[in-house]
Motif scaffolding. Structure first.
Motif, short mmCIF file in Angstrom:
data_model
loop_
_atom_site.label_atom_id
_atom_site.label_comp_id
_atom_site.label_asym_id
_atom_site.label_seq_id
_atom_site.Cartn_x
_atom_site.Cartn_y
_atom_site.Cartn_z
N GLN A 80 0.81 -1.22 0.00
CA GLN A 80 0.00 0.00 0.00
C GLN A 80 0.84 1.27 0.00
O GLN A 80 0.40 2.30 -0.48
CB GLN A 80 -0.93 0.02 1.23
CG GLN A 80 -2.04 -0.98 1.17
CD GLN A 80 -3.06 -0.61 0.11
OE1 GLN A 80 -3.45 0.54 -0.01
NE2 GLN A 80 -3.47 -1.60 -0.66
N TYR A 81 2.06 1.20 0.51
CA TYR A 81 2.91 2.39 0.60
C TYR A 81 3.12 3.08 -0.76
O TYR A 81 2.90 4.28 -0.87
CB TYR A 81 4.26 2.03 1.25
CG TYR A 81 5.22 3.18 1.25
CD1 TYR A 81 5.10 4.20 2.19
CD2 TYR A 81 6.23 3.28 0.29
CE1 TYR A 81 5.97 5.28 2.20
CE2 TYR A 81 7.10 4.36 0.29
CZ TYR A 81 6.97 5.35 1.23
OH TYR A 81 7.82 6.41 1.23
N LEU A 122 1.30 2.96 -3.35
CA LEU A 122 0.02 3.43 -3.87
C LEU A 122 -0.35 4.78 -3.28
O LEU A 122 -0.84 5.67 -3.98
CB LEU A 122 -1.08 2.41 -3.57
CG LEU A 122 -2.50 2.80 -3.98
CD1 LEU A 122 -2.59 2.89 -5.49
CD2 LEU A 122 -3.50 1.81 -3.44
N TRP A 123 -0.09 4.99 -2.02
CA TRP A 123 -0.49 6.24 -1.37
C TRP A 123 0.62 7.27 -1.33
O TRP A 123 0.38 8.46 -1.51
CB TRP A 123 -0.97 5.95 0.06
CG TRP A 123 -2.24 5.16 0.06
CD1 TRP A 123 -2.36 3.82 0.26
CD2 TRP A 123 -3.55 5.65 -0.20
NE1 TRP A 123 -3.67 3.44 0.14
CE2 TRP A 123 -4.43 4.56 -0.12
CE3 TRP A 123 -4.08 6.91 -0.47
CZ2 TRP A 123 -5.79 4.67 -0.32
CZ3 TRP A 123 -5.45 7.02 -0.66
CH2 TRP A 123 -6.28 5.91 -0.58
N LEU A 124 1.84 6.86 -1.03
CA LEU A 124 2.91 7.81 -0.77
C LEU A 124 4.05 7.76 -1.79
O LEU A 124 4.97 8.56 -1.72
CB LEU A 124 3.49 7.57 0.63
CG LEU A 124 2.47 7.65 1.77
CD1 LEU A 124 3.13 7.25 3.07
CD2 LEU A 124 1.90 9.04 1.88
N GLY A 175 1.84 7.96 -6.50
CA GLY A 175 0.74 7.69 -5.59
C GLY A 175 -0.38 8.72 -5.68
O GLY A 175 -0.28 9.74 -6.36
N TRP A 176 -1.44 8.44 -4.96
CA TRP A 176 -2.63 9.28 -4.99
C TRP A 176 -2.35 10.69 -4.49
O TRP A 176 -2.89 11.66 -5.04
CB TRP A 176 -3.74 8.65 -4.14
CG TRP A 176 -4.31 7.43 -4.78
CD1 TRP A 176 -4.10 6.14 -4.41
CD2 TRP A 176 -5.17 7.38 -5.92
NE1 TRP A 176 -4.77 5.29 -5.24
CE2 TRP A 176 -5.44 6.03 -6.17
CE3 TRP A 176 -5.73 8.34 -6.74
CZ2 TRP A 176 -6.25 5.61 -7.23
CZ3 TRP A 176 -6.53 7.93 -7.79
CH2 TRP A 176 -6.79 6.59 -8.03
N LEU A 177 -1.54 10.84 -3.50
CA LEU A 177 -1.24 12.17 -2.97
C LEU A 177 -0.49 13.01 -4.01
O LEU A 177 -0.78 14.19 -4.19
CB LEU A 177 -0.42 12.06 -1.68
CG LEU A 177 -1.12 11.38 -0.51
CD1 LEU A 177 -0.18 11.25 0.68
CD2 LEU A 177 -2.37 12.14 -0.12
#
Length: 105
Positions: A16-17, A19-21, A25-27
């Motif tokens: 997940q890291y 994917l988000w960061l 990633g989303w951010l």
């Protein structure tokens, strides 16, 4: 039975890291989208300014009316028989505010 659950949870968090960061990633995507919207707004304003400047250039190239108008307002051009009257902006602003001109001594 407890260790496999912990290992799978850690593996899930490790996946997940990015994917988000991560770099894509989303951010980061939301940050780049905000920058894109700001740049589009700047570009739109510059396109409008360029259009106005292009129209002014076309007016100046096509006839003497635009040149004469510009010379009248910027340089105080007058034709024979006309009288040029200059009204200072400070006096106009004072009159609009209701102030009276200072008395001559």
């Amino acid at each position: 039975m407890r260790w496999p659950v912990i290992i799978l949870t850690l593996l899930l968090l490790a996946l997940q890291y990015p994917l988000w960061l991560g770099k894509g990633g989303w951010l980061r995507v939301s940050e780049v989208n905000a920058q894109l919207q700001a740049q589009r707004a700047v570009n739109h304003g510059l396109e409008q300014r360029n259009g106005a400047l292009a129209a002014e250039v076309q007016d100046l190239k096509s006839g003497n009316e635009a040149v004469e108008e510009r010379a009248r307002y910027e340089l105080g051009l007058t034709r024979p028989g006309e009288i040029y009257v200059h009204v200072p902006k400070a006096a106009t602003a004072d009159r609009a505010a209701g102030a009276t001109p200072p008395a001559n001594r």
